[in-house]
Design a protein around this motif. Structure first.
Motif, mmCIF file in Angstrom:
data_model
loop_
_atom_site.group_PDB
_atom_site.id
_atom_site.type_symbol
_atom_site.label_atom_id
_atom_site.label_comp_id
_atom_site.label_asym_id
_atom_site.label_seq_id
_atom_site.Cartn_x
_atom_site.Cartn_y
_atom_site.Cartn_z
ATOM 1 N N GLU A 7 -3.807 4.344 0.157
ATOM 2 C CA GLU A 7 -3.036 3.406 0.982
ATOM 3 C C GLU A 7 -3.950 2.372 1.657
ATOM 4 O OE1 GLU A 7 -3.673 7.165 3.557
ATOM 5 O OE2 GLU A 7 -3.360 6.630 1.452
ATOM 6 N N ASN A 27 5.991 4.756 3.662
ATOM 7 C CA ASN A 27 5.054 5.870 3.617
ATOM 8 C C ASN A 27 5.337 6.930 4.675
ATOM 9 O OD1 ASN A 27 3.764 4.624 1.509
ATOM 10 N ND2 ASN A 27 2.007 3.911 2.696
ATOM 11 N N PRO A 31 0.791 -1.230 0.000
ATOM 12 C CA PRO A 31 0.000 0.000 0.000
ATOM 13 C C PRO A 31 0.828 1.288 0.000
ATOM 14 C CG PRO A 31 0.070 -0.906 2.207
ATOM 15 C CD PRO A 31 0.794 -1.893 1.325
ATOM 16 N N SER A 32 1.764 1.367 -0.927
ATOM 17 C CA SER A 32 2.630 2.546 -0.997
ATOM 18 C C SER A 32 1.908 3.716 -1.660
ATOM 19 C CB SER A 32 3.897 2.227 -1.794
ATOM 20 O OG SER A 32 4.666 3.395 -2.003
ATOM 21 N N ILE A 33 2.132 4.908 -1.120
ATOM 22 C CA ILE A 33 1.602 6.137 -1.727
ATOM 23 C C ILE A 33 2.741 7.100 -2.055
ATOM 24 C CG2 ILE A 33 -0.779 6.086 -0.928
ATOM 25 C CD1 ILE A 33 2.021 7.879 1.000
ATOM 26 N N PRO A 55 -0.854 10.658 0.447
ATOM 27 C CA PRO A 55 -1.654 9.876 1.392
ATOM 28 C C PRO A 55 -3.098 10.359 1.445
ATOM 29 C CG PRO A 55 -0.253 11.428 2.566
ATOM 30 C CD PRO A 55 0.119 11.536 1.120
ATOM 31 N N THR A 83 6.052 -0.676 3.605
ATOM 32 C CA THR A 83 6.174 0.561 2.828
ATOM 33 C C THR A 83 7.150 1.512 3.519
ATOM 34 O OG1 THR A 83 4.455 1.804 3.999
ATOM 35 C CG2 THR A 83 3.738 0.320 2.212
ATOM 36 N N GLY A 139 -2.063 0.924 -2.854
ATOM 37 C CA GLY A 139 -1.210 1.892 -3.371
ATOM 38 C C GLY A 139 -1.450 2.469 -4.754
#
Length: 293
Positions: free
Chosen positions: A18, A46, A7-9, A14, A44, A90
């Motif tokens: 995510e 993040n 779930p990378s942003i 953000p 992540t 993500g």
């Protein structure tokens, strides 16, 4: 089949994307796909997100994104070719990690379903978000810190890349993006799909994919390729788009080639789906794609 939650942003912001993996899994995606293997969570970076562009690359979060891409790439590489990974983002900068991992294994292609070309040069992007430029970067266009991880540039050769569903041409022209259609990347935009019909174009893409001299192909599904009235839960909305049954026909035709080795899903923003109706529809949609009853 196994699920990797990534779930990378770092390539966007953000804003809620995510939560894509969390939301789809809570709504029963793994069960709907018949997946019994444990979920793999990719850590992540993040917490290192910054809104400041790197002065050298003109991108946001260049270094943490490079490091995250290596982590994600290692996770994907462990799955191929014995398993079929479904990577849940993500944002679509997850492609840097995925495609660099596949390059380590051999020559692979990509089919990207996306309303946006994602072909900006960093200095032309109005945001510096790598989600604006992921197709450019994985084909070797952009700063070496992102295009040449472990000296693997390019992760995908133009002639092994297929982009389907673009409908942001007017916008990219306005902001001066380089034109993905002026390359040897195979481009089938929304207007072409409508003109020739999804069934006919799906058959053509499947045939073309089978003809490519590659070890396999990755399928990337950016959910903004769906019609805006079906999926408005995205950060950059555009009118028009494909219907669920059209995407299902297209993806199933790709899967029958035997070339698709994995799939990623990105950009769906649960924060914009407060009642969960779109989430539920997407879970059923993915079940139909893989013919899981």
């Amino acid at each position: 089949m196994t699920i990797l939650a990534a779930p990378s942003i770092l390539g966007l912001r953000p804003s809620g994307v995510e939560r894509l993996a969390e939301q789809l899994l809570q709504a029963g995606l793994a069960k709907r796909l018949g997946i019994k293997q444990p979920l793999q969570y990719v850590p992540t970076q993040n917490d290192r997100y910054s809104q400041q562009r790197d002065p050298q690359t003109h991108c946001l979060n260049t270094l943490p994104l490079r490091e995250f891409s290596k982590t994600l790439g290692a996770a994907v590489q462990r799955c191929i070719p014995e398993n079929f990974p479904v990577v849940l983002g993500g944002d679509c900068s997850i492609l840097l990690g995925i495609m660099s991992a596949l390059k380590r294994l051999g020559t692979y292609g990509i089919v990207s379903l996306d309303a946006h070309a994602d072909f900006y040069e960093p200095e032309k992007s109005t945001t510096g978000e790598v989600a604006d430029m992921d197709m450019a970067i994985i084909t070797g266009r952009g700063p070496d810190l992102l295009t040449n991880i472990d000296n693997l540039k390019p992760y995908v050769q133009d002639q092994h890349a297929i982009h389907i569903g673009q409908r942001d041409w007017t916008e990219t022209q306005h902001y001066g993006s380089q034109d993905i259609r002026q390359t040897t990347i195979t481009c089938i935009d929304l207007a072409t799909l409508r003109q020739h019909g999804v069934a006919r174009q799906s058959a053509w893409v499947a045939s073309h994919l089978q003809s490519l001299p590659i070890a396999g192909c990755w399928l990337h599904y950016d959910t903004d390729v769906l019609a805006d009235d079906l999926n408005p839960a995205v950060d950059y909305r555009l009118p028009g788009g494909l219907h669920y049954d059209e995407v299902e026909l297209l993806v199933r035709s790709l899967l029958t080639t035997g070339k698709i080795v994995g799939m990623s899903v990105s950009i769906f923003n649960p924060a914009l789906d407060s009642e969960g109706h779109i989430t539920a529809s997407l879970v059923e949609h993915f079940g139909r794609i893989f013919n899981v009853s």
